[in-house]
Scaffold this motif. Sequence first.
Motif, PDB file in Angstrom:
ATOM      1  N   UNK A 183       8.175  -2.267  -1.086  1.00 54.63           N
ATOM      2  CA  UNK A 183       7.384  -1.507  -1.927  1.00 54.63           C
ATOM      3  C   UNK A 183       6.049  -2.204  -2.597  1.00 54.63           C
ATOM      4  N   UNK A 184       5.634  -3.320  -2.010  1.00 54.00           N
ATOM      5  CA  UNK A 184       4.504  -3.752  -2.375  1.00 54.00           C
ATOM      6  C   UNK A 184       3.197  -3.322  -1.524  1.00 54.00           C
ATOM      7  N   UNK A 185       3.668  -2.534  -0.414  1.00 51.25           N
ATOM      8  CA  UNK A 185       2.402  -1.921   0.269  1.00 51.25           C
ATOM      9  C   UNK A 185       2.245  -0.398   0.014  1.00 51.25           C
ATOM     10  N   UNK A 186       2.865   0.112  -0.846  1.00 53.76           N
ATOM     11  CA  UNK A 186       3.041   1.471  -1.300  1.00 53.76           C
ATOM     12  C   UNK A 186       2.270   1.723  -2.696  1.00 53.76           C
ATOM     13  N   UNK A 187       1.535   3.000  -2.769  1.00 53.28           N
ATOM     14  CA  UNK A 187       0.999   3.389  -3.869  1.00 53.28           C
ATOM     15  C   UNK A 187       1.986   4.411  -4.391  1.00 53.28           C
ATOM     16  N   UNK A 188       2.301   4.236  -5.685  1.00 56.16           N
ATOM     17  CA  UNK A 188       3.071   5.299  -6.320  1.00 56.16           C
ATOM     18  C   UNK A 188       2.412   6.486  -6.677  1.00 56.16           C
ATOM     19  N   UNK A 189       3.016   7.665  -6.507  1.00 56.64           N
ATOM     20  CA  UNK A 189       2.327   9.140  -6.810  1.00 56.64           C
ATOM     21  C   UNK A 189       3.071   9.514  -8.306  1.00 56.64           C
ATOM     22  N   UNK A 190       3.876   8.650  -8.705  1.00 53.94           N
ATOM     23  CA  UNK A 190       4.460   9.141 -10.307  1.00 53.94           C
ATOM     24  C   UNK A 190       3.438   8.718 -11.298  1.00 53.94           C
ATOM     25  N   UNK A 191       3.685   9.134 -12.324  1.00 53.48           N
ATOM     26  CA  UNK A 191       2.815   8.884 -13.618  1.00 53.48           C
ATOM     27  C   UNK A 191       2.613   7.375 -13.615  1.00 53.48           C
ATOM     28  N   UNK A 192       1.358   6.895 -13.949  1.00 49.18           N
ATOM     29  CA  UNK A 192       0.885   5.524 -14.001  1.00 49.18           C
ATOM     30  C   UNK A 192       1.160   4.620 -12.824  1.00 49.18           C
ATOM     31  N   UNK A 193       1.358   5.225 -11.560  1.00 52.17           N
ATOM     32  CA  UNK A 193       1.263   4.651 -10.138  1.00 52.17           C
ATOM     33  C   UNK A 193       2.861   4.165  -9.925  1.00 52.17           C
ATOM     34  N   UNK A 194       3.786   4.957 -10.648  1.00 48.91           N
ATOM     35  CA  UNK A 194       5.498   4.467 -10.621  1.00 48.91           C
ATOM     36  C   UNK A 194       5.547   5.043  -9.166  1.00 48.91           C
TER      37      UNK A 194
END
Length: 454
Positions: A183-194
């Motif tokens: 998860x540390x290398x992902x950029x979230x697509x949800x609200x607020x970067x989730x």
Amino acid sequence: MAQLKHFPLPDVGEGLTEAEILGWKVQAGDTVTVNQVIVEIETAKAAVELPCPWAGTVHQLLVEPGQTVEVGSPIIAIDLDPASAEAAEQPAEEGESNGQVANLVGYGPRASSGKRRPRKAGSAGAAQQAVQGAMQGAAPAATEVAEPEPAPEPQPTAPRSGGYVPLAKPPVRKLAKDLGVDLHVLHGSGDGGVITREDVRTAAEEEPVRAGAREPGAREPGARERRVPVKGVRKATAQAMVDSAFTAPHVTEFLTVDVTPMMELRERLKAHPGFRDVRVSPLAFAAKAVCLAARRTPDVNATWDEPAGEIVYKDYVHLGIAAATPRGLVVPKVRDADGMSLRELAEALEQLTATAREGRTSPEALRDGTFTITNVGVFGVDTGTPILNPGESAILALGAVRDMPWVVDGQVVPRKVCQLALSFDHRVVDGEQGSRFLADVGALLSDPSMAITY
């Protein structure tokens, strides 16, 4: 002087011994207030957010996300006096913050009072050891510096990837572990970067070994198997089932029921003004039937107390509902279910299952059940032989409702049919009592008007 306090991992549930750090909400240097949420942990029962008991500045994160620590172990250091410029360069006075830390964590004696001894010039590391001793809950004797020497500040234990703490809910974190995605290398697509499930699945498809071969659950290129550590809910469930299966003598009885009248009533309730905003499922009918039938057969709602040599009969029903979640099987409870109407039960079950699937069930909601229902019918399964939850004397498996041929008044006609399975502890419940209870539940489901006779 700095006032460093360690926050020890508390027991957020009855008898829990460890928990996994899911993610920090703060970083070193952040200012925190009393009751501000600072960390999310996962216990054997639920995911829980912990508030900070003090106001101050985060001095050091002592545990990385993903690490499992024992209850009572310090996980974060808070500086209660951040205005002091000497917070990390001078050891604490004897009997002050070091002793407070030791007492808070529960190990290490408070430093006894005594004379100061000057430190010899060139004795490198003495001040640093004093600070590290304070951070570890020990209380070293205070030292006096004859010749001022800058003491190196201990390096904080920061999360990986430069202190970045990924934002993701517990079910998403579990999915990432199962698929071997870091998860540390992902950029979230949800609200607020989730980070969402879709983000994890996309990463797994693009680069199956993105998390690295060393990560738990990650796959080597071309690997045909993977290993995932047994912990959290899965570990607790496994131990509970083993303890139950080899402690209580299980007996299971089965009953096939024509539930056509129940399903017809369910359809009528959909149009009733008092039920339009609530979903009345077969599980809600089964919950009501169990509560009513338990009045006539209280043995199924009792507990075998081995140390006391007693059977404890409960005058209330804390109804457990087995729920399949991304974290594993959990059994949250509907408190005092026997005092609820059908509508109230339907509302409680809807809220309970939604909370469980989101991983937000509190430890309190998982305790002290008296009877459990497992609804295997939602998976299209007819029935099974359920294992008792420890401390309970009976559990009911509710199977799928199917259209099947049924004999009515000598004629074979299609009907709505459901299979029930009741497992019970034969130390507490005899065959006659178990059979009577199961027959009562079946009668209430096959003809809901029977409820008026209870």
